[in-house]
Motif scaffolding. Structure first.
Motif, short mmCIF file in Angstrom:
data_model
loop_
_atom_site.label_atom_id
_atom_site.label_comp_id
_atom_site.label_asym_id
_atom_site.label_seq_id
_atom_site.Cartn_x
_atom_site.Cartn_y
_atom_site.Cartn_z
N LYS A 107 0.80 -1.23 0.00
CA LYS A 107 0.00 0.00 0.00
C LYS A 107 0.84 1.28 0.00
CE LYS A 107 -3.88 -2.15 2.31
NZ LYS A 107 -4.70 -2.19 3.52
N GLY A 108 2.11 1.17 -0.41
CA GLY A 108 2.94 2.37 -0.42
C GLY A 108 4.02 2.30 -1.47
N LEU A 109 4.23 3.42 -2.13
CA LEU A 109 5.25 3.53 -3.17
C LEU A 109 6.35 4.46 -2.70
CD1 LEU A 109 2.83 4.23 -6.16
CD2 LEU A 109 3.74 2.02 -5.45
N HIS A 110 7.50 4.37 -3.36
CA HIS A 110 8.55 5.38 -3.21
C HIS A 110 8.73 6.01 -4.59
CE1 HIS A 110 11.91 7.47 -1.41
NE2 HIS A 110 12.53 7.29 -2.56
N LEU A 111 8.61 7.33 -4.66
CA LEU A 111 8.64 8.07 -5.93
C LEU A 111 10.01 8.70 -6.17
CD1 LEU A 111 5.39 10.15 -5.29
CD2 LEU A 111 5.55 7.98 -6.51
N GLY A 131 10.21 10.81 -2.64
CA GLY A 131 9.61 10.57 -1.33
C GLY A 131 8.58 9.47 -1.34
N PRO A 132 8.01 9.23 -0.18
CA PRO A 132 7.03 8.16 -0.04
C PRO A 132 5.67 8.56 -0.59
CG PRO A 132 7.30 9.31 2.04
CD PRO A 132 8.29 9.91 1.07
N ASP A 133 4.93 7.57 -1.02
CA ASP A 133 3.55 7.76 -1.46
C ASP A 133 2.70 6.62 -0.90
OD1 ASP A 133 1.12 8.29 -2.66
OD2 ASP A 133 1.78 7.78 -4.68
N PRO A 134 2.32 6.73 0.38
CA PRO A 134 1.41 5.73 0.93
C PRO A 134 0.00 6.03 0.40
CG PRO A 134 1.93 7.37 2.60
CD PRO A 134 2.72 7.72 1.36
N PHE A 135 -0.30 5.52 -0.79
CA PHE A 135 -1.46 5.97 -1.56
C PHE A 135 -2.81 5.71 -0.90
CE2 PHE A 135 0.15 2.02 -3.42
CZ PHE A 135 -0.94 1.17 -3.28
N SER A 136 -2.87 4.93 0.18
CA SER A 136 -4.14 4.74 0.88
C SER A 136 -4.45 5.91 1.81
CB SER A 136 -4.13 3.42 1.67
OG SER A 136 -3.10 3.45 2.63
#
Length: 186
Positions: A107-111, A131-136
């Motif tokens: 549930k999280g990406l690193h961009l 940075g992080p992208d915890p898309f939830s």
């Protein structure tokens, strides 16, 4: 006597002038570059399907067929960046780079990508985003770590929100609200 004066003047003058010039330049007020604060809002259209596909999986636990929603999946992007959330809104650039699903539960990406401005006021400039992208999560904060052109010596941050998401077809529209400080020639 005139030879002595000529010799003394030519030898002593630089010895006296150099310390004076050093003292004057050392004590002049220093001018600092003017820091400018710029706020931007733009939209990134991330599409894994359709005629306008702009994101592809390049690696994952099952190779390039791995879902972006699985831990360890690496994705390359060349997403359109527009002024507004509508796909028909004026395109002002591209979001080019990659992201990796870096959260064990998926549930999280690193961009890591560049916003390359191709139209408008900032044409020819870019912002480097990481940075992080915890898309939830509704609002996600990321760093602006560098830039080119208008954004040289930039530092800043942004808030990302999901304007639209179609999980079934893996299509999303992301709003990026960016605040940066950078040197200005003004």
């Amino acid at each position: 006597m005139s030879n002595f004066l000529a010799f003394a003047t030519s030898t002593l003058l630089p010895l006296i002038a150099l310390p004076i010039m050093y003292w004057v330049t050392k004590n002049l007020p220093k001018t600092k570059p003017k820091r400018t604060k710029t706020n931007l809002v733009f939209y990134v259209h991330d599409n894994f399907s359709g005629h306008d596909t702009s994101a592809v999986t390049v690696a994952g636990c099952n190779g390039p067929t791995t879902s972006v929603l699985k831990f360890g999946t690496l994705v390359a992007v060349d997403d359109p960046v527009t002024e507004g959330p509508d796909r028909d809104s004026r395109e002002i650039g591209r979001a080019q780079g990659l992201y990796i699903n870096s959260q064990m539960d998926g549930k999280g990406l690193h961009l890591v990508f560049s916003v390359v401005f191709t139209e408008g006021e900032y044409k020819g400039s870019s912002l480097e985003i990481q940075g992080p992208d915890p898309f939830s999560v509704k609002e996600r904060e990321f760093s602006v770590v560098s830039g080119t052109g208008f954004f040289r010596f930039v530092r800043g941050y942004g808030i990302m929100t999901t304007e639209f998401i179609d999980i079934l077809n893996l299509r999303a529209i992301l709003k990026l609200d960016v605040t940066v400080k950078h040197d200005s020639d003004e």
